[in-house]
Design a protein around this motif. Structure first.
Motif, PDB file in Angstrom:
ATOM      1  N   THR A 150       6.547  -5.770  -2.605  1.00  0.00           N
ATOM      2  CA  THR A 150       5.329  -5.156  -2.072  1.00  0.00           C
ATOM      3  C   THR A 150       5.385  -3.632  -2.010  1.00  0.00           C
ATOM      4  OG1 THR A 150       6.172  -5.436   0.194  1.00  0.00           O
ATOM      5  CG2 THR A 150       4.807  -7.200  -0.703  1.00  0.00           C
ATOM      6  N   SER A 151       6.571  -3.045  -2.139  1.00  0.00           N
ATOM      7  CA  SER A 151       6.656  -1.585  -2.052  1.00  0.00           C
ATOM      8  C   SER A 151       5.921  -0.915  -3.208  1.00  0.00           C
ATOM      9  CB  SER A 151       8.123  -1.143  -2.038  1.00  0.00           C
ATOM     10  OG  SER A 151       8.804  -1.586  -3.197  1.00  0.00           O
ATOM     11  N   ARG A 158      -1.303  -4.570   3.554  1.00  0.00           N
ATOM     12  CA  ARG A 158       0.058  -5.110   3.542  1.00  0.00           C
ATOM     13  C   ARG A 158       0.314  -5.978   4.761  1.00  0.00           C
ATOM     14  NH1 ARG A 158       4.525  -7.056   3.204  1.00  0.00           N
ATOM     15  NH2 ARG A 158       3.106  -8.537   2.267  1.00  0.00           N
ATOM     16  N   THR A 159      -0.224  -5.598   5.927  1.00  0.00           N
ATOM     17  CA  THR A 159      -0.010  -6.380   7.130  1.00  0.00           C
ATOM     18  C   THR A 159      -0.706  -7.725   7.042  1.00  0.00           C
ATOM     19  OG1 THR A 159       0.152  -4.345   8.437  1.00  0.00           O
ATOM     20  CG2 THR A 159      -0.218  -6.390   9.632  1.00  0.00           C
ATOM     21  N   THR A 167       9.108  -6.144   7.046  1.00  0.00           N
ATOM     22  CA  THR A 167       8.747  -5.825   5.662  1.00  0.00           C
ATOM     23  C   THR A 167       7.642  -4.785   5.539  1.00  0.00           C
ATOM     24  OG1 THR A 167       7.160  -7.671   5.521  1.00  0.00           O
ATOM     25  CG2 THR A 167       9.447  -8.115   4.906  1.00  0.00           C
ATOM     26  N   VAL A 168       6.726  -4.722   6.489  1.00  0.00           N
ATOM     27  CA  VAL A 168       5.635  -3.748   6.373  1.00  0.00           C
ATOM     28  C   VAL A 168       6.159  -2.318   6.490  1.00  0.00           C
ATOM     29  CG1 VAL A 168       3.497  -2.905   7.423  1.00  0.00           C
ATOM     30  CG2 VAL A 168       3.845  -5.361   7.092  1.00  0.00           C
ATOM     31  N   CYS A 186      13.337 -11.056   3.350  1.00  0.00           N
ATOM     32  CA  CYS A 186      12.752  -9.752   3.688  1.00  0.00           C
ATOM     33  C   CYS A 186      13.039  -8.723   2.599  1.00  0.00           C
ATOM     34  CB  CYS A 186      13.294  -9.272   5.032  1.00  0.00           C
ATOM     35  SG  CYS A 186      12.666 -10.206   6.456  1.00  0.00           S
ATOM     36  N   LEU A 187      14.251  -8.717   2.063  1.00  0.00           N
ATOM     37  CA  LEU A 187      14.579  -7.785   0.982  1.00  0.00           C
ATOM     38  C   LEU A 187      13.715  -8.055  -0.247  1.00  0.00           C
ATOM     39  CD1 LEU A 187      18.484  -7.676   1.232  1.00  0.00           C
ATOM     40  CD2 LEU A 187      16.868  -5.870   1.867  1.00  0.00           C
ATOM     41  N   THR A 188      13.497  -9.325  -0.550  1.00  0.00           N
ATOM     42  CA  THR A 188      12.661  -9.682  -1.700  1.00  0.00           C
ATOM     43  C   THR A 188      11.224  -9.219  -1.498  1.00  0.00           C
ATOM     44  OG1 THR A 188      14.054 -11.627  -2.077  1.00  0.00           O
ATOM     45  CG2 THR A 188      11.913 -11.581  -3.159  1.00  0.00           C
TER      46      THR A 188
END
Length: 281
Positions: A159-160, A212-213, A69-70, A152-154
């Motif tokens: 977060t993007s 984000r991490t 995701t990051v 992961c898509l969610t």
């Protein structure tokens, strides 16, 4: 020292004391369901965590979500930031569209996407069926691999926008004269992106990656509201394991030990980023 004292006391109150109390509790057998005070057991909780298969499963899930995701949020966020930085006549609708996903509560986003990926009446299966991509509904949240994919898509969608906001601020700090000089030298748009935009944007990228991490390592709300860690414990993260032991099982000592491991992992990742920043400086 006098001027720094208020800030130091505030940090000690909201950071140092909770972390110290967390580490202290990890050395005790402290079960709220036992009806008695905890007793000192030393490193026993740490040995139990090291041998706990659920802990390693949760760590693996957490690291997988972080690794996927990051970078995903960075790529999508960079694209959104470049789009929002275009010379629109009215920029506020585009920037408002960036702000809304970030402002949406995490648990609410999880509930929305749990409905999207529902097997029977979910939007994703309905669209796939109408497009002829599948004849049978995909059990997104009932199979381990599909459930992790949906989570992961969610998270990337949620977060993007945060990444985009930070990168958009960095894009607006790049002097226009650099692009004009590159155009005079005959650089194409693609060359300008690689030779001007990315190098000048790197400090903002590093800052966005740090935040984000760390939040990815502490992922809880979206997997919890979408799958509750299921099927089985296939999507259980470290934060969810801490919540289960501390809140559900009322085992504060063991839950504190798990939280100490999360703190160590987060601290290690942050140190790597900070060392990277120092080398760049």
């Amino acid at each position: 020292w006098v001027l720094l004292a208020p800030a130091f006391l505030l940090l000690a109150l909201i950071v140092v004391y909770p972390i110290g109390k967390l580490i202290w509790n990890s050395f005790f057998d402290l079960r709220l369901s036992g009806g008695r005070g905890g007793h000192f057991i030393g490193w026993e909780n740490y040995v139990l965590v090291w041998r706990d298969a659920d802990f390693w499963n949760a760590v693996g899930n957490t690291l997988f979500i972080t690794v996927v995701t990051v970078p995903g949020a960075l790529v999508v966020g960079l694209g959104l930031a470049l789009l929002a930085n275009l010379p629109f006549r009215r920029k506020w609708p585009v920037r408002l569209a960036l702000l809304l996903p970030w402002a949406l509560p995490l648990s609410f986003a999880g509930l929305i996407f749990a409905w999207f990926f529902h097997t029977e009446y979910g939007v994703v299966n309905d669209v796939a069926r109408r497009l002829g991509a599948t004849t049978e509904p995909v059990m997104w949240l009932l199979r381990p691999n599909w459930a992790m994919t949906a989570i992961c898509l969610t998270i990337i969608w949620k977060t993007s926008s945060f990444m985009a906001l930070i990168l958009l601020a960095g894009l607006q700090m790049i002097p226009r004269s650099l692009y004009e000089a590159a155009e005079v030298d005959g650089a194409t748009r693609w060359q300008q992106f690689w030779q001007v935009t990315l190098p000048m944007l790197m400090p903002s990228i590093v800052v966005a990656l740090i935040f984000r991490t760390i939040t990815a390592l502490q992922t809880f709300d979206i997997p919890y509201t979408m799958t509750k860690g299921g099927p089985g414990n296939a999507t259980e993260t470290l934060a969810m394991l801490i919540h289960k032991n501390t809140i559900d099982y009322l085992d504060v000592g063991y839950g504190s030990t798990l939280a100490v491991f999360m703190f160590i992992i987060s601290l290690g990742v942050t140190a790597i980023y900070l060392r990277r920043i120092g080398s760049q400086a």
